[in-house]
Design an enzyme around this catalytic site. Structure first.
Site, short mmCIF file in Angstrom:
data_model
loop_
_atom_site.label_atom_id
_atom_site.label_comp_id
_atom_site.label_asym_id
_atom_site.label_seq_id
_atom_site.Cartn_x
_atom_site.Cartn_y
_atom_site.Cartn_z
N THR A 70 -27.37 -13.83 5.48
CA THR A 70 -27.54 -12.96 4.31
C THR A 70 -27.41 -11.50 4.76
O THR A 70 -26.73 -10.70 4.11
CB THR A 70 -28.91 -13.22 3.65
OG1 THR A 70 -28.92 -14.56 3.17
CG2 THR A 70 -29.18 -12.26 2.50
N ASN A 149 -20.42 -23.94 0.51
CA ASN A 149 -21.68 -24.59 0.86
C ASN A 149 -22.10 -25.68 -0.11
O ASN A 149 -22.92 -26.52 0.22
CB ASN A 149 -22.81 -23.54 0.97
CG ASN A 149 -22.91 -22.66 -0.26
OD1 ASN A 149 -21.96 -21.97 -0.61
ND2 ASN A 149 -24.04 -22.69 -0.93
N SER A 197 -24.61 -18.08 10.89
CA SER A 197 -26.07 -18.18 10.85
C SER A 197 -26.54 -19.29 11.78
O SER A 197 -26.05 -20.42 11.69
CB SER A 197 -26.51 -18.50 9.42
OG SER A 197 -27.90 -18.67 9.37
N GLY A 198 -27.50 -18.97 12.66
CA GLY A 198 -27.96 -19.94 13.66
C GLY A 198 -28.57 -21.21 13.08
O GLY A 198 -28.28 -22.31 13.55
N CYS A 324 -31.24 -21.75 -2.27
CA CYS A 324 -31.70 -20.53 -2.96
C CYS A 324 -31.64 -20.70 -4.47
O CYS A 324 -32.52 -20.25 -5.19
CB CYS A 324 -30.83 -19.34 -2.59
SG CYS A 324 -30.09 -19.47 -0.99
N1 PLP Z 1 -23.58 -18.19 3.24
C1 PLP Z 1 -23.53 -19.51 3.04
C2 PLP Z 1 -22.22 -20.15 2.71
C3 PLP Z 1 -24.68 -20.28 3.10
O1 PLP Z 1 -24.62 -21.61 2.89
C4 PLP Z 1 -25.91 -19.64 3.40
C5 PLP Z 1 -27.18 -20.41 3.40
O2 PLP Z 1 -27.35 -21.36 2.66
C6 PLP Z 1 -25.91 -18.27 3.63
C7 PLP Z 1 -24.73 -17.57 3.55
C8 PLP Z 1 -27.18 -17.52 3.95
O3 PLP Z 1 -27.56 -17.81 5.27
P1 PLP Z 1 -28.99 -17.35 5.82
O4 PLP Z 1 -29.95 -18.40 5.42
O5 PLP Z 1 -28.79 -17.30 7.31
O6 PLP Z 1 -29.28 -16.03 5.26
#
Ligand code: PLP
Length: 382
Positions: A70, A149, A197-198, A324
Site C-alpha cells: 500500500t 488479486n 509485498s513480503g 480490505c
Molecule cells: N496490491 C494488491 C494487488 C494486493 O492484493 C494487496 C493486498 O491485498 C495490496 C496491493 C496491498 O498490500 P499490503 O497489504 O502489503 O499493503
C-alpha cells in the site's frame, strides 16, 4: 484447518521467522550506524537488496524498501504526481486495481488531475485498445496491475510497455506486482516502477518494496534521515527485510515446483467441482491461463458470504474478494462488475487462493465440503 486465503496473506516460513527473530534479538543494530556490529547488518541488508533487484531485473540502487505494498503504491502514484505539481496531467489506471491504487487515483481526480480508469476485458485483463487511445503527450503515469488479486488475470506488461512507449514515451509505467511476485517465473520487469509485498509470499507483514528505475523522477515519500536515497526516510525494518529475503530465496530456488503444485491443486479442485455441481462458473481467465494460485468461482444461487461462513465451520478459510473490501461489507463488486458479470454472479463469487503450504490431497476435502454446502444452501434457497 485448510487455509485458502493466501492472496490476503500467507503463513510465514519457519526459516524467515527465525531470521526475523535473530534480527530483533541478536543482530538488532541500526544498519545506518557506523560500528562493526551495525556494518554486518548493513551488509546483510545490501545483499538482500541485491537479491531482490536481481529477481526483478533491476540494479540494487533501484530498490526502495517500504512498509507494505500500500505504501509502495502510494509512493509510486503520489511520487510521480508530485513531480508534476501545479500542472494538469493525465493519470491512467484500470477499474480493477487494488484499493491502494484505485483510491490514490481517485484522490488525484479529486485534486483536479485528468484521471482515466480503463475498462476490463471479461477475463479481468485490461483493455489495451482503450489504453492506446487514452495515451497522449500529457500523460504522466500509467498504472496497471500485473496479476489481479481477485480473479488472477495476468496482464502482459511487455505489451503494455510497448503501447506506452509508442503513444506516450514520456509517461512513467507503474505496475502493482504484489500478486505476481513468486507466482509467475521471475523475469526482468518491463515497467519503471513495480510494487511488491513480503506477506504475500511467506515473509512477515510490515515489509514491502518499490522498484524505481534510475531515470524516473519521483517525489519523496517520508522525509527524515534520508535513508533509501532520501526517497523513503525511516530506520530500515531489518527483521522484515532479511526475512523477506529468506522467503525470496526459497521462491527463487523452488519456484517452479511451488507453481506446479499450486496449478495442480487448482486444476484438481476445479475438476472435482465441475463434475459434481452444476451452475459453477469461473470468474476470470480459464483454468490454465491465470495465476496458478487464484480461483474465483460463482456457485449460482448461493451468496458467497454464506458459503464462506459455512466452509469456515469446517475449518476451511476462503474469501469473497480482497480482504480490505470484505470488512467494509462490499463484495468484489467493483472488480467483477467492471468485468461485466451480472449481480447474481458477483454476489455468489468466492475467491480460493492457494499457497505453498497447500497440498493436492487437501482439495478432495475442500471439494466435498463445497459440494455438500452448495447443495444444501441451494435446497434451502428454493
Ligand atoms: N496490491 C494488491 C494487488 C494486493 O492484493 C494487496 C493486498 O491485498 C495490496 C496491493 C496491498 O498490500 P499490503 O497489504 O502489503 O499493503
Amino acid at each position: 484447518m485448510i487455509y485458502l486465503d493466501n492472496s490476503a496473506t500467507t503463513r510465514v516460513m519457519d526459516n524467515a521467522a527465525q531470521i526475523a527473530l535473530n534480527a530483533m534479538t541478536d543482530n538488532y543494530a541500526n544498519p545506518a550506524s557506523v560500528y562493526r556490529f551495525a556494518v554486518d547488518t548493513d551488509r546483510k541488508v545490501e545483499a538482500a537488496r541485491a537479491n531482490l533487484a536481481k529477481a526483478l531485473g533491476a540494479q540494487p540502487g533501484e530498490i526502495v524498501y517500504t512498509s507494505c505494498a500500500t505504501e509502495s503504491n502510494n509512493l509510486a502514484v503520489f511520487g510521480v504526481a508530485n513531480v508534476h505539481r501545479g500542472r494538469k496531467r493525465r493519470f491512467i489506471t484500470t477499474q480493477v486495481e487494488h484499493p491502494s491504487i484505485f483510491e490514490t487515483f481517485r484522490a488525484l481526480d479529486a485534486m483536479g488531475q485528468d484521471v482515466v480508469f480503463l475498462g476490463s476485458n471479461p477475463d479481468g485483463t485490461v483493455k489495451t485498445d482503450q489504453l492506446a487511445s487514452s495515451l497522449n503527450e500529457n500523460t504522466a503515469l500509467v498504472s496497471v496491475m500485473h496479476v489481479n488479486n481477485e480473479v488472477g488475470a495476468i496482464n502482459d506488461l511487455g505489451e503494455i510497455a510497448a503501447i506506452i512507449s509508442r503513444y506516450s514515451p514520456n509517461a512513467v509505467f507503474h505496475s502493482d506486482g504484489v500478486q505476481a511476485f513468486g507466482k509467475l517465473p521471475f523475469e526482468p520487469v518491463p515497467a519503471q516502477l513495480y510494487s511488491i509485498s513480503g506477506h504475500k509470499f511467506n515473509a512477515p507483514k510490515g515489509v514491502g518494496a518499490l522498484m524505481i528505475r534510475q531515470r524516473v523522477r519521483i517525489g519523496k515519500g517520508l522525509l527524515g534521515g534520508s535513508q533509501e536515497r532520501g526517497i523513503r526516510s525511516g530506520t530500515l525494518n531489518t527483521p522484515g527485510i532479511l526475512a523477506m529475503d529468506a522467503a525470496l530465496r526459497h521462491y527463487i530456488e523452488n519456484g517452479d515446483a511451488i507453481r506446479a503444485k499450486l496449478l495442480k491443486c487448482k486444476q484438481r479442485l476445479m475438476e472435482l467441482l465441475s463434475t459434481q455441481l452444476g451452475d459453477v462458473y469461473i470468474n476470470g481467465p480459464d483454468i490454465n491461463q491465470g495465476a496458478p494460485n487464484i480461483l474465483n468461482l460463482s456457485f449460482l444461487g448461493v451468496p458467497g458470504e454464506v458459503l464462506l461462513h459455512a466452509l469456515e465451520e469446517r475449518g476451511i478459510y476462503v474469501s469473497t474478494g480482497s480482504a480490505c473490501s470484505q470488512k467494509k461489507n462490499q463484495t468484489s463488486n467493483r472488480v467483477l462488475e467492471a468485468m461485466g458479470l451480472s449481480g447474481d454472479r458477483a454476489r455468489s463469487a468466492l475467491r480460493i487462493s492457494l499457497g505453498m503450504y497447500n497440498e493436492v490431497a487437501e482439495m478432495d476435502a475442500v471439494a466435498a465440503a463445497i459440494v455438500e454446502n452448495v447443495n444444501r444452501l441451494r435446497r434451502f434457497g428454493r
